[in-house]
Design a protein around this motif. Structure first.
Motif, PDB file in Angstrom:
ATOM      1  N   UNK A 266       0.837  -1.204   0.000  1.00 33.04           N
ATOM      2  CA  UNK A 266       0.000   0.000   0.000  1.00 33.04           C
ATOM      3  C   UNK A 266       0.868   1.248   0.000  1.00 33.04           C
ATOM      4  N   UNK A 267       1.932   1.260   0.769  1.00 33.04           N
ATOM      5  CA  UNK A 267       2.728   2.480   0.939  1.00 33.04           C
ATOM      6  C   UNK A 267       3.510   2.846  -0.307  1.00 33.04           C
TER       7      UNK A 267
ATOM      8  N   UNK B 147      -4.149  -3.202  -7.406  1.00 37.44           N
ATOM      9  CA  UNK B 147      -2.982  -2.905  -6.573  1.00 37.44           C
ATOM     10  C   UNK B 147      -2.762  -3.962  -5.504  1.00 37.44           C
ATOM     11  N   UNK B 148      -3.867  -4.454  -4.938  1.00 38.52           N
ATOM     12  CA  UNK B 148      -3.737  -5.493  -3.912  1.00 38.52           C
ATOM     13  C   UNK B 148      -3.160  -6.769  -4.520  1.00 38.52           C
ATOM     14  N   UNK B 149      -3.690  -7.155  -5.665  1.00 39.66           N
ATOM     15  CA  UNK B 149      -3.218  -8.386  -6.308  1.00 39.66           C
ATOM     16  C   UNK B 149      -1.752  -8.251  -6.716  1.00 39.66           C
ATOM     17  N   UNK B 150      -1.429  -7.161  -7.400  1.00 39.89           N
ATOM     18  CA  UNK B 150      -0.043  -6.960  -7.845  1.00 39.89           C
ATOM     19  C   UNK B 150       0.889  -6.823  -6.646  1.00 39.89           C
TER      20      UNK B 150
ATOM     21  N   UNK C  38      -8.352 -13.332  -2.966  1.00 40.40           N
ATOM     22  CA  UNK C  38      -8.249 -11.875  -2.852  1.00 40.40           C
ATOM     23  C   UNK C  38      -9.108 -11.195  -3.913  1.00 40.40           C
ATOM     24  N   UNK C  39      -9.111 -11.773  -5.119  1.00 44.02           N
ATOM     25  CA  UNK C  39      -9.919 -11.206  -6.201  1.00 44.02           C
ATOM     26  C   UNK C  39     -11.404 -11.485  -5.990  1.00 44.02           C
ATOM     27  N   UNK C  40     -11.708 -12.458  -5.119  1.00 44.26           N
ATOM     28  CA  UNK C  40     -13.106 -12.756  -4.835  1.00 44.26           C
ATOM     29  C   UNK C  40     -13.659 -13.904  -5.657  1.00 44.26           C
TER      30      UNK C  40
END
Lengths: 211, 211
Positions: A180-181, B171-174, B206-208
């Motif tokens: 995130x950062x 962004x979370x996945x990458x 994570x992607x659901x």
């Protein structure tokens, strides 16, 4: 933040501590905005109104300053982690995760620098004060990672979450959190609350906590 | 890997392409092992048996070489992404994620360098060849991120996964995926298959995507 004493640092006079804090604040801003490598140490000196000799009194080099920033960032994170207290994993872990997104703009910028530059702690330095700061940063980072790993392992032992390799799980949790950062900006499109609302439940799910 | 042509690079003679590939391979190894900042460009030159003038013919600087490494790494990732073909999200996305962990030792090391140093693509350079390489690396990284975002957005449109902010989700996945390359070592305790077995299902979750 003002220096925390210790003979490695400056004499504990308010003006010295304030000056050190000022240098750290300016360096954090420049490292965050321009990247550590592209920041000229001379520009930091100019911004705080110090010549090279005076600046050397506080920090031997740009790199030592970076390591000190990392030390402070991780010390704060560790202290926050420990403050979450004892108790059941299902209560402690969500609290720790939520709290880890409670960051002022300045702390968010410092986290950015930490995540971008933490790789530098792995490589020995020649200059003694730099190397001392590097070793402290390195040790603290290891402790920080171990803290997450131990917490997750305790959750597994409690049966609160499925038992998996705690190294892998802690790396996944820390990796997702740290990412995130890299992109979060205080002046960006998304507020930190919004970002936390997205990431906190997903980090809990990643650890295997039932909803 | 051998140069891919284009007038920016060397004459397309086999020995030039091989030499360029050799420089890239050595630089990738040194950047991965010692960190980009601590790698001396002169050591790379010595390792490939070139003097500074001859080396300059291939790369203006250490930084240009780094950007070219990033370009190649992201080009390969993009090509792989596009090869996953069209089709239902529930088939395409798991395939893309699984394939993203199929990396040779050399590719794993290159990924490490990419993840550690990609922040450098954000800051303009003065030297023209460096700046050109930086812009290419930066544009490719943006395309790469957009690829993930578009894929996830398509999945949401299909109804295959819950609709959320595709920026945040990509962004979370990458971020989770990239974090692996910071610590994964080919000669480490865990094999890449083991790492993939852990991360692939968690990235899908994570992607659901339902299990």
């Amino acid at each position: 933040m003002p220096g925390r004493g210790g003979d490695e640092r400056t004499e504990t006079q308010p003006s010295s501590r304030n000056k050190r804090a000022e240098i750290v604040a300016v360096a954090t801003e420049y490292f965050g905005d321009n990247g550590y490598e592209d920041t000229k140490w001379a520009d930091v000196a100019a911004a705080v109104g110090l010549g090279p000799t005076a600046l050397y009194h506080y920090f031997e080099s740009k790199q030592q300053c970076l390591f000190e920033i990392l030390v402070e960032a991780v010390e704060d994170a560790r202290a926050e982690f420990l403050r979450s207290g004892q108790g059941e994993f299902a209560a402690v872990f969500p609290a720790v995760v939520r709290r880890s997104f409670e960051r002022s703009d300045r702390e968010a910028r410092r986290a950015r620098v930490l995540v971008a530059e933490q790789g530098l702690v792995r490589h020995p330095r020649r200059a003694p004060r730099e190397e001392d700061a590097r070793l402290r940063a390195f040790a603290l980072l290891k402790e920080y990672e171990a803290g997450w790993r131990d917490l997750l392992a305790a959750g597994m032992e409690e049966g609160a979450i499925p038992a998996v390799d705690p190294d892998l799980l802690s790396r996944a949790v820390i990796g997702t959190y740290n990412s995130v950062w890299r992109w979060y900006r205080p002046d960006g499109r998304l507020g930190l609350d919004e970002v936390a609302d997205f990431f906190v439940p997903r980090l809990l799910a990643l650890a295997g906590l039932p909803e």
